[in-house]
Structure formats: C-alpha cells, structure tokens
Motif scaffolding. Structure first.
Motif, PDB file in Angstrom:
ATOM      1  N   TRP A  97       0.858  -1.189   0.000  1.00 33.92           N
ATOM      2  CA  TRP A  97       0.000   0.000   0.000  1.00 33.92           C
ATOM      3  C   TRP A  97       0.887   1.230   0.000  1.00 33.92           C
ATOM      4  O   TRP A  97       1.858   1.311   0.778  1.00 33.92           O
ATOM      5  CB  TRP A  97      -0.858  -0.043   1.249  1.00 33.92           C
ATOM      6  CG  TRP A  97      -1.890   1.013   1.464  1.00 33.92           C
ATOM      7  CD1 TRP A  97      -3.157   1.025   0.964  1.00 33.92           C
ATOM      8  CD2 TRP A  97      -1.776   2.190   2.285  1.00 33.92           C
ATOM      9  NE1 TRP A  97      -3.841   2.127   1.428  1.00 33.92           N
ATOM     10  CE2 TRP A  97      -3.014   2.860   2.236  1.00 33.92           C
ATOM     11  CE3 TRP A  97      -0.752   2.730   3.058  1.00 33.92           C
ATOM     12  CZ2 TRP A  97      -3.254   4.046   2.916  1.00 33.92           C
ATOM     13  CZ3 TRP A  97      -0.983   3.910   3.734  1.00 33.92           C
ATOM     14  CH2 TRP A  97      -2.223   4.557   3.672  1.00 33.92           C
ATOM     15  N   ILE A  98       0.586   2.186  -0.873  1.00 39.50           N
ATOM     16  CA  ILE A  98       1.359   3.423  -0.991  1.00 39.50           C
ATOM     17  C   ILE A  98       0.386   4.592  -0.863  1.00 39.50           C
ATOM     18  O   ILE A  98      -0.690   4.580  -1.465  1.00 39.50           O
ATOM     19  CB  ILE A  98       2.074   3.490  -2.356  1.00 39.50           C
ATOM     20  CG1 ILE A  98       3.001   2.272  -2.529  1.00 39.50           C
ATOM     21  CG2 ILE A  98       2.856   4.794  -2.498  1.00 39.50           C
ATOM     22  CD1 ILE A  98       3.453   2.047  -3.955  1.00 39.50           C
ATOM     23  N   CYS A  99       0.767   5.610  -0.082  1.00 41.81           N
ATOM     24  CA  CYS A  99      -0.103   6.769   0.128  1.00 41.81           C
ATOM     25  C   CYS A  99       0.718   8.052   0.114  1.00 41.81           C
ATOM     26  O   CYS A  99       1.733   8.147   0.799  1.00 41.81           O
ATOM     27  CB  CYS A  99      -0.847   6.632   1.455  1.00 41.81           C
ATOM     28  SG  CYS A  99      -2.044   7.947   1.750  1.00 41.81           S
ATOM     29  N   THR A 100       0.236   9.041  -0.656  1.00 38.78           N
ATOM     30  CA  THR A 100       0.907  10.333  -0.750  1.00 38.78           C
ATOM     31  C   THR A 100       0.459  11.248   0.399  1.00 38.78           C
ATOM     32  O   THR A 100      -0.537  10.963   1.070  1.00 38.78           O
ATOM     33  CB  THR A 100       0.612  10.996  -2.109  1.00 38.78           C
ATOM     34  OG1 THR A 100      -0.796  11.230  -2.219  1.00 38.78           O
ATOM     35  CG2 THR A 100       1.098  10.120  -3.267  1.00 38.78           C
ATOM     36  N   GLU A 118       5.405  12.302   4.541  1.00 35.11           N
ATOM     37  CA  GLU A 118       6.198  11.888   3.376  1.00 35.11           C
ATOM     38  C   GLU A 118       5.565  10.607   2.863  1.00 35.11           C
ATOM     39  O   GLU A 118       5.185   9.749   3.669  1.00 35.11           O
ATOM     40  CB  GLU A 118       7.645  11.592   3.775  1.00 35.11           C
ATOM     41  CG  GLU A 118       8.410  12.774   4.313  1.00 35.11           C
ATOM     42  CD  GLU A 118       9.759  12.362   4.914  1.00 35.11           C
ATOM     43  OE1 GLU A 118      10.129  11.168   4.829  1.00 35.11           O
ATOM     44  OE2 GLU A 118      10.425  13.234   5.482  1.00 35.11           O
ATOM     45  N   THR A 119       5.462  10.450   1.551  1.00 33.39           N
ATOM     46  CA  THR A 119       4.796   9.281   0.958  1.00 33.39           C
ATOM     47  C   THR A 119       5.192   8.003   1.690  1.00 33.39           C
ATOM     48  O   THR A 119       6.369   7.738   1.915  1.00 33.39           O
ATOM     49  CB  THR A 119       5.119   9.176  -0.535  1.00 33.39           C
ATOM     50  OG1 THR A 119       4.579  10.337  -1.184  1.00 33.39           O
ATOM     51  CG2 THR A 119       4.483   7.941  -1.150  1.00 33.39           C
ATOM     52  N   VAL A 120       4.178   7.242   2.066  1.00 36.43           N
ATOM     53  CA  VAL A 120       4.338   6.011   2.868  1.00 36.43           C
ATOM     54  C   VAL A 120       4.164   4.797   1.966  1.00 36.43           C
ATOM     55  O   VAL A 120       3.294   4.766   1.100  1.00 36.43           O
ATOM     56  CB  VAL A 120       3.270   5.991   3.987  1.00 36.43           C
ATOM     57  CG1 VAL A 120       3.231   4.642   4.678  1.00 36.43           C
ATOM     58  CG2 VAL A 120       3.514   7.086   4.994  1.00 36.43           C
ATOM     59  N   LYS A 121       5.012   3.802   2.204  1.00 31.33           N
ATOM     60  CA  LYS A 121       4.844   2.490   1.574  1.00 31.33           C
ATOM     61  C   LYS A 121       4.869   1.461   2.683  1.00 31.33           C
ATOM     62  O   LYS A 121       5.750   1.503   3.550  1.00 31.33           O
ATOM     63  CB  LYS A 121       5.964   2.205   0.576  1.00 31.33           C
ATOM     64  CG  LYS A 121       5.757   0.885  -0.178  1.00 31.33           C
ATOM     65  CD  LYS A 121       6.874   0.607  -1.171  1.00 31.33           C
ATOM     66  CE  LYS A 121       6.654   1.340  -2.440  1.00 31.33           C
ATOM     67  NZ  LYS A 121       7.625   0.937  -3.506  1.00 31.33           N
ATOM     68  N   LYS A 122       3.887   0.570   2.670  1.00 32.62           N
ATOM     69  CA  LYS A 122       3.820  -0.474   3.690  1.00 32.62           C
ATOM     70  C   LYS A 122       3.396  -1.786   3.057  1.00 32.62           C
ATOM     71  O   LYS A 122       2.774  -1.812   1.993  1.00 32.62           O
ATOM     72  CB  LYS A 122       2.845  -0.101   4.813  1.00 32.62           C
ATOM     73  CG  LYS A 122       1.376  -0.120   4.390  1.00 32.62           C
ATOM     74  CD  LYS A 122       0.449   0.258   5.536  1.00 32.62           C
ATOM     75  CE  LYS A 122      -1.015   0.183   5.109  1.00 32.62           C
ATOM     76  NZ  LYS A 122      -1.917   0.575   6.185  1.00 32.62           N
ATOM     77  N   VAL A 123       3.732  -2.880   3.742  1.00 31.80           N
ATOM     78  CA  VAL A 123       3.118  -4.164   3.441  1.00 31.80           C
ATOM     79  C   VAL A 123       2.084  -4.381   4.528  1.00 31.80           C
ATOM     80  O   VAL A 123       2.263  -3.940   5.673  1.00 31.80           O
ATOM     81  CB  VAL A 123       4.142  -5.331   3.376  1.00 31.80           C
ATOM     82  CG1 VAL A 123       5.012  -5.196   2.137  1.00 31.80           C
ATOM     83  CG2 VAL A 123       4.994  -5.401   4.611  1.00 31.80           C
ATOM     84  N   TYR A 124       0.974  -5.019   4.172  1.00 35.16           N
ATOM     85  CA  TYR A 124      -0.146  -5.133   5.108  1.00 35.16           C
ATOM     86  C   TYR A 124      -0.806  -6.499   5.020  1.00 35.16           C
ATOM     87  O   TYR A 124      -0.696  -7.190   4.025  1.00 35.16           O
ATOM     88  CB  TYR A 124      -1.182  -4.031   4.833  1.00 35.16           C
ATOM     89  CG  TYR A 124      -1.893  -4.222   3.526  1.00 35.16           C
ATOM     90  CD1 TYR A 124      -3.101  -4.943   3.459  1.00 35.16           C
ATOM     91  CD2 TYR A 124      -1.375  -3.725   2.341  1.00 35.16           C
ATOM     92  CE1 TYR A 124      -3.752  -5.140   2.260  1.00 35.16           C
ATOM     93  CE2 TYR A 124      -2.030  -3.928   1.130  1.00 35.16           C
ATOM     94  CZ  TYR A 124      -3.210  -4.626   1.090  1.00 35.16           C
ATOM     95  OH  TYR A 124      -3.853  -4.834  -0.108  1.00 35.16           O
ATOM     96  N   MET A 125      -1.509  -6.818   6.093  1.00 28.65           N
ATOM     97  CA  MET A 125      -2.347  -8.019   6.158  1.00 28.65           C
ATOM     98  C   MET A 125      -3.627  -7.635   6.875  1.00 28.65           C
ATOM     99  O   MET A 125      -3.588  -7.129   7.999  1.00 28.65           O
ATOM    100  CB  MET A 125      -1.636  -9.139   6.911  1.00 28.65           C
ATOM    101  CG  MET A 125      -2.489 -10.375   7.167  1.00 28.65           C
ATOM    102  SD  MET A 125      -2.863 -11.208   5.635  1.00 28.65           S
ATOM    103  CE  MET A 125      -4.072 -12.396   6.196  1.00 28.65           C
ATOM    104  N   ILE A 126      -4.764  -7.806   6.201  1.00 34.52           N
ATOM    105  CA  ILE A 126      -6.080  -7.515   6.772  1.00 34.52           C
ATOM    106  C   ILE A 126      -6.797  -8.835   6.971  1.00 34.52           C
ATOM    107  O   ILE A 126      -6.742  -9.702   6.115  1.00 34.52           O
ATOM    108  CB  ILE A 126      -6.893  -6.621   5.799  1.00 34.52           C
ATOM    109  CG1 ILE A 126      -6.226  -5.286   5.609  1.00 34.52           C
ATOM    110  CG2 ILE A 126      -8.323  -6.463   6.308  1.00 34.52           C
ATOM    111  CD1 ILE A 126      -6.827  -4.452   4.495  1.00 34.52           C
TER     112      ILE A 126
END
Length: 114
Positions: free
Chosen positions: A49-52, A105-113
């Motif tokens: 997931w990437i968010c500006t 600052e733009t975030v990049k994460k790996v996620y598990m829902i």
C-alpha cells in the motif's frame, strides 16, 4: 496451489491506482498498491500500500497488521494516543480503530487484513 510471495517490496512499481482517500481533511492523499493475495469472500487480504501526503479521518474496518517500509506519518487515535510512523515500524490496528492520519512523506507499507 502456488504460494504468493514478493521480493523487495520497496522496489515495487507495478501498482494499481486506488484513488483519493474519501475522508480527506487536508490535501489530497492518493493511494495505490498491489494485492498479493485475497482470501475467500474478501475476508483477508495482503499486499503493498502506498499513500501520498495529506490528512484524513481513518476508520479501520478489519484487524490490520502493517509493516511500514518508507515514509513518515502520524496516527492520532480519537482517545489522543499518538503513533509516529517511520521506516521499519510495525503496527497492529484493531478493527474499529478511529482517528486521524497525517502522511508527511509518501508512505509504503506491506499489510495483512483479516
């Protein structure tokens, strides 16, 4: 059945545009990502997931584990608890967590829902 896997998630560039966060408070955070796996009936999901930058109201609708890989953001729970996110931060957000998120600052994460 093959096992989904991902090498070097920081280098991922083949992502899908998921649009602007609908609960924006300031700015216009745009989200994109790549789904690695989606469980039966959408009960679980994992990916990148990437968010500006921007600020929005956040309501977590399912338990979510996140490992933030890059960027900076601040989560403020409605109770006042503050979580400062920086690269290599892991966090677990329980279902119905509510508060505000500010991406600095733009975030990049790996996620598990789930």
């Amino acid at each position: 059945m093959t096992t989904p896997f991902l090498y070097d998630p920081l280098s991922i560039t083949d992502v899908k545009d998921w649009g602007v966060i609908p609960t924006m408070l300031e700015g216009e955070s745009r989200v994109s990502g790549a789904v690695l796996h989606k469980g039966p009936e959408g009960q679980s999901e994992c990916g990148v997931w990437i968010c500006t930058p921007g600020k929005w109201f956040c309501h977590v609708t399912s338990d979510e584990f996140c490992h933030f890989l890059e960027g900076r953001c601040t989560y403020v729970h409605e109770s006042g608890e503050v979580i400062e996110i920086k690269p290599d931060t892991a966090a677990f957000f329980r279902k119905d967590w509510k508060g505000e998120c500010t991406v600095h600052e733009t975030v990049k994460k790996v996620y598990m829902i789930r």
